[in-house]
Enzyme design. Structure first.
Site, PDB file in Angstrom:
ATOM      1  N   ASN A  88      97.633 -64.955  82.018  1.00 24.24           N
ATOM      2  CA  ASN A  88      96.195 -64.725  82.128  1.00 24.24           C
ATOM      3  C   ASN A  88      95.619 -65.076  83.499  1.00 24.24           C
ATOM      4  O   ASN A  88      94.633 -64.473  83.922  1.00 24.24           O
ATOM      5  CB  ASN A  88      95.484 -65.562  81.042  1.00 24.24           C
ATOM      6  CG  ASN A  88      94.001 -65.708  81.298  1.00 24.24           C
ATOM      7  OD1 ASN A  88      93.223 -64.782  81.065  1.00 24.24           O
ATOM      8  ND2 ASN A  88      93.583 -66.858  81.820  1.00 24.24           N
ATOM      9  N   SER A 140      93.759 -55.294  83.407  1.00 24.20           N
ATOM     10  CA  SER A 140      92.333 -55.023  83.631  1.00 24.20           C
ATOM     11  C   SER A 140      92.118 -53.513  83.579  1.00 24.20           C
ATOM     12  O   SER A 140      93.048 -52.744  83.892  1.00 24.20           O
ATOM     13  CB  SER A 140      91.935 -55.531  85.021  1.00 24.20           C
ATOM     14  OG  SER A 140      90.664 -55.027  85.381  1.00 24.20           O
ATOM     15  N   TYR A 153      93.785 -55.974  93.834  1.00 28.25           N
ATOM     16  CA  TYR A 153      93.649 -56.401  92.428  1.00 28.25           C
ATOM     17  C   TYR A 153      94.138 -55.298  91.478  1.00 28.25           C
ATOM     18  O   TYR A 153      94.894 -55.559  90.544  1.00 28.25           O
ATOM     19  CB  TYR A 153      92.175 -56.737  92.181  1.00 28.25           C
ATOM     20  CG  TYR A 153      91.842 -57.228  90.799  1.00 28.25           C
ATOM     21  CD1 TYR A 153      92.100 -58.546  90.425  1.00 28.25           C
ATOM     22  CD2 TYR A 153      91.225 -56.391  89.864  1.00 28.25           C
ATOM     23  CE1 TYR A 153      91.764 -59.009  89.164  1.00 28.25           C
ATOM     24  CE2 TYR A 153      90.885 -56.842  88.604  1.00 28.25           C
ATOM     25  CZ  TYR A 153      91.155 -58.157  88.255  1.00 28.25           C
ATOM     26  OH  TYR A 153      90.816 -58.605  86.991  1.00 28.25           O
ATOM     27  N   ALA A 155      96.229 -52.917  92.077  1.00 25.83           N
ATOM     28  CA  ALA A 155      97.695 -52.798  92.184  1.00 25.83           C
ATOM     29  C   ALA A 155      98.370 -53.885  91.359  1.00 25.83           C
ATOM     30  O   ALA A 155      99.345 -53.631  90.637  1.00 25.83           O
ATOM     31  CB  ALA A 155      98.122 -52.902  93.642  1.00 25.83           C
ATOM     32  N   SER A 156      97.833 -55.107  91.431  1.00 29.74           N
ATOM     33  CA  SER A 156      98.446 -56.210  90.667  1.00 29.74           C
ATOM     34  C   SER A 156      98.323 -55.951  89.174  1.00 29.74           C
ATOM     35  O   SER A 156      99.253 -56.215  88.405  1.00 29.74           O
ATOM     36  CB  SER A 156      97.799 -57.550  91.048  1.00 29.74           C
ATOM     37  OG  SER A 156      96.489 -57.666  90.521  1.00 29.74           O
ATOM     38  N   LYS A 157      97.190 -55.427  88.755  1.00 27.10           N
ATOM     39  CA  LYS A 157      96.943 -55.232  87.318  1.00 27.10           C
ATOM     40  C   LYS A 157      97.723 -54.030  86.779  1.00 27.10           C
ATOM     41  O   LYS A 157      98.161 -54.032  85.625  1.00 27.10           O
ATOM     42  CB  LYS A 157      95.440 -55.083  87.061  1.00 27.10           C
ATOM     43  CG  LYS A 157      94.639 -56.353  87.370  1.00 27.10           C
ATOM     44  CD  LYS A 157      95.124 -57.519  86.547  1.00 27.10           C
ATOM     45  CE  LYS A 157      94.298 -58.777  86.721  1.00 27.10           C
ATOM     46  NZ  LYS A 157      94.757 -59.878  85.883  1.00 27.10           N
ATOM     47  N   ILE A 186      83.860 -58.845  81.456  1.00 28.65           N
ATOM     48  CA  ILE A 186      83.733 -59.966  80.529  1.00 28.65           C
ATOM     49  C   ILE A 186      82.921 -61.059  81.219  1.00 28.65           C
ATOM     50  O   ILE A 186      83.112 -61.326  82.413  1.00 28.65           O
ATOM     51  CB  ILE A 186      85.141 -60.519  80.139  1.00 28.65           C
ATOM     52  CG1 ILE A 186      86.057 -59.393  79.603  1.00 28.65           C
ATOM     53  CG2 ILE A 186      85.019 -61.666  79.142  1.00 28.65           C
ATOM     54  CD1 ILE A 186      85.611 -58.715  78.337  1.00 28.65           C
TER      55      ILE A 186
HETATM   56  P1  NDP Z   1      88.399 -67.174  85.793  1.00 23.23           P
HETATM   57  O1  NDP Z   1      88.365 -67.138  87.275  1.00 23.23           O
HETATM   58  O2  NDP Z   1      87.193 -67.616  85.042  1.00 23.23           O
HETATM   59  O3  NDP Z   1      89.646 -68.047  85.289  1.00 23.23           O
HETATM   60  C1  NDP Z   1      90.921 -67.871  85.827  1.00 23.23           C
HETATM   61  C2  NDP Z   1      91.671 -69.173  85.741  1.00 23.23           C
HETATM   62  O4  NDP Z   1      92.952 -69.011  86.385  1.00 23.23           O
HETATM   63  C3  NDP Z   1      90.925 -70.278  86.486  1.00 23.23           C
HETATM   64  O5  NDP Z   1      90.954 -71.484  85.745  1.00 23.23           O
HETATM   65  C4  NDP Z   1      91.711 -70.376  87.774  1.00 23.23           C
HETATM   66  O6  NDP Z   1      91.616 -71.620  88.430  1.00 23.23           O
HETATM   67  C5  NDP Z   1      93.122 -70.110  87.269  1.00 23.23           C
HETATM   68  N1  NDP Z   1      94.005 -69.823  88.387  1.00 23.23           N
HETATM   69  C6  NDP Z   1      93.752 -69.046  89.470  1.00 23.23           C
HETATM   70  N2  NDP Z   1      94.767 -69.096  90.341  1.00 23.23           N
HETATM   71  C7  NDP Z   1      95.700 -69.913  89.795  1.00 23.23           C
HETATM   72  C8  NDP Z   1      96.967 -70.373  90.229  1.00 23.23           C
HETATM   73  N3  NDP Z   1      97.490 -70.000  91.409  1.00 23.23           N
HETATM   74  N4  NDP Z   1      97.662 -71.215  89.428  1.00 23.23           N
HETATM   75  C9  NDP Z   1      97.154 -71.622  88.246  1.00 23.23           C
HETATM   76  N5  NDP Z   1      95.943 -71.221  87.783  1.00 23.23           N
HETATM   77  C10 NDP Z   1      95.219 -70.379  88.554  1.00 23.23           C
HETATM   78  O7  NDP Z   1      88.833 -65.702  85.357  1.00 23.23           O
HETATM   79  P2  NDP Z   1      88.581 -64.923  83.984  1.00 23.23           P
HETATM   80  O8  NDP Z   1      88.665 -65.842  82.842  1.00 23.23           O
HETATM   81  O9  NDP Z   1      87.396 -64.061  84.167  1.00 23.23           O
HETATM   82  O10 NDP Z   1      89.859 -63.946  84.008  1.00 23.23           O
HETATM   83  C11 NDP Z   1      91.053 -64.226  83.313  1.00 23.23           C
HETATM   84  C12 NDP Z   1      91.992 -63.040  83.505  1.00 23.23           C
HETATM   85  O11 NDP Z   1      91.352 -61.862  82.996  1.00 23.23           O
HETATM   86  C13 NDP Z   1      92.326 -62.746  84.965  1.00 23.23           C
HETATM   87  O12 NDP Z   1      93.650 -62.336  85.096  1.00 23.23           O
HETATM   88  C14 NDP Z   1      91.404 -61.608  85.305  1.00 23.23           C
HETATM   89  O13 NDP Z   1      91.906 -60.811  86.348  1.00 23.23           O
HETATM   90  C15 NDP Z   1      91.362 -60.861  83.994  1.00 23.23           C
HETATM   91  N6  NDP Z   1      90.201 -59.998  83.858  1.00 23.23           N
HETATM   92  C16 NDP Z   1      88.935 -60.538  83.838  1.00 23.23           C
HETATM   93  C17 NDP Z   1      87.844 -59.711  83.712  1.00 23.23           C
HETATM   94  C18 NDP Z   1      86.451 -60.233  83.664  1.00 23.23           C
HETATM   95  O14 NDP Z   1      85.543 -59.420  83.589  1.00 23.23           O
HETATM   96  N7  NDP Z   1      86.208 -61.526  83.673  1.00 23.23           N
HETATM   97  C19 NDP Z   1      88.009 -58.254  83.628  1.00 23.23           C
HETATM   98  C20 NDP Z   1      89.366 -57.812  83.635  1.00 23.23           C
HETATM   99  C21 NDP Z   1      90.414 -58.669  83.744  1.00 23.23           C
HETATM  100  P3  NDP Z   1      90.381 -71.935  89.466  1.00 23.23           P
HETATM  101  O15 NDP Z   1      89.505 -70.749  89.515  1.00 23.23           O
HETATM  102  O16 NDP Z   1      89.732 -73.147  88.887  1.00 23.23           O
HETATM  103  O17 NDP Z   1      91.000 -72.190  90.793  1.00 23.23           O
END
Ligand code: NDP
Length: 245
Positions: A88, A140, A153, A155-157, A186
């Site tokens: 995630n 995503s 982003y 490309a990664s997804k 979201i």
């Molecule tokens: P958030 O930024 O709210 O949460 C992501 C979490 O991942 C954070 O706690 C962050 O830590 C952690 N994280 C980031 N980099 C690392 C790392 N290198 N190692 C460990 N943990 C890490 O994101 P969302 O909850 O919104 O998104 C969750 C997933 O859903 C993501 O993959 C996102 O791409 C995907 N997504 C989200 C959408 C949205 O609308 N919100 C839409 C489509 C997909 P911190 O930020 O504290 O550094």
């Protein structure tokens, strides 16, 4: 419903990851939340405690692939294997193509895609041995449709979809499934930073005319991780209010 099964959720401290952790705990899973900073993990511990559960937390940067791999190996040893892996954690470094440099591309690929690949590899052996595995990559709609300003982003997804489909083909006969959830917009910190005109325009193209909640994603993840969801594999489920259909 099922055996306890250890579930790992990367980026589990906040946003969508936190909702997934809580949902899986509610389903009786034993859950490990991995995240990069200690404070959000401590906050998660408190929220989980208030809900009457306990969660295992691991503070690490998942791009440290050695640490990621050894942490998963230790967890598998201590708990008799990894049952569920939810990739995630994700970041954005949005820029228009002409302004995006190689480091913007590399950093997004290394968190969103390479770490997921490494986590799957580290979990797969015990899943195959135990003849049970549920891998969910949080992709995503950007990975399905593309998104201006997000070539890295997207490309990664899209890459996460390719990985899941390939793993699904490799290990399907071992009762290990690999699927993707593709969220639309979201309500989390990731979307909070978007300018209001962008949010308003987005709502116009979402048939249900609103953003989703982290729990909308968590429910879909929980469904795909069930023991009786073993005939669903290699799929991409868009949880997006109809945006990408
Ligand atoms: P958030 O930024 O709210 O949460 C992501 C979490 O991942 C954070 O706690 C962050 O830590 C952690 N994280 C980031 N980099 C690392 C790392 N290198 N190692 C460990 N943990 C890490 O994101 P969302 O909850 O919104 O998104 C969750 C997933 O859903 C993501 O993959 C996102 O791409 C995907 N997504 C989200 C959408 C949205 O609308 N919100 C839409 C489509 C997909 P911190 O930020 O504290 O550094």
């Amino acid at each position: 419903m099922s055996e306890k099964r250890l579930a790992i959720v990367t980026g589990g401290a906040r946003g969508i990851g936190r909702a997934i952790v809580l949902e899986l705990l509610g389903q009786g899973r034993e859950v490990v939340a991995m995240d990069i900073l200690p404070e959000p993990l401590e906050e998660l511990q408190n929220v989980v405690k208030e809900a009457g559960f306990t969660v295992i937390t691991k503070c690490l940067d998942i791009t440290d692939t050695e640490k990621l791999t050894s942490t998963i190996a230790e967890l598998a040893k201590e708990h008799g294997g990894i049952g569920i892996l939810v990739n995630n954690a994700g970041i954005t470094r949005d820029k228009l193509m002409m302004q995006m440099d190689a480091s913007d591309f590399d950093s997004v690929i290394s968190v969103n895609l390479k770490a997921a690949f490494m986590a799957i590899q580290a979990s797969l052996r015990s899943m195959i041995r135990n003849k049970f595995g549920r891998i969910i990559n949080i992709s995503s709609v950007a990975g399905v449709m593309g998104q201006a300003g997000s070539a890295n982003y997207s490309a990664s997804k899209a890459g996460l979809i390719g990985v899941a489909k390939s793993v699904a083909r490799e290990v399907g006969k071992k009762n290990v499934t690999a699927n993707c959830i593709a969220p639309g917009f979201i309500e989390t910190d990731m979307t909070k930073i978007l300018p209001q005109p962008v949010k308003d325009a987005a709502k116009q193209v979402i048939p249900v005319k609103r953003f989703g909640a982290p729990e909308d994603i968590a429910k879909a993840v929980a469904f795909l991780t069930r023991d009786d969801a073993g005939y669903i594999t290699g799929q991409v489920l868009c949880v997006d209010g109809g945006m990408a259909m």
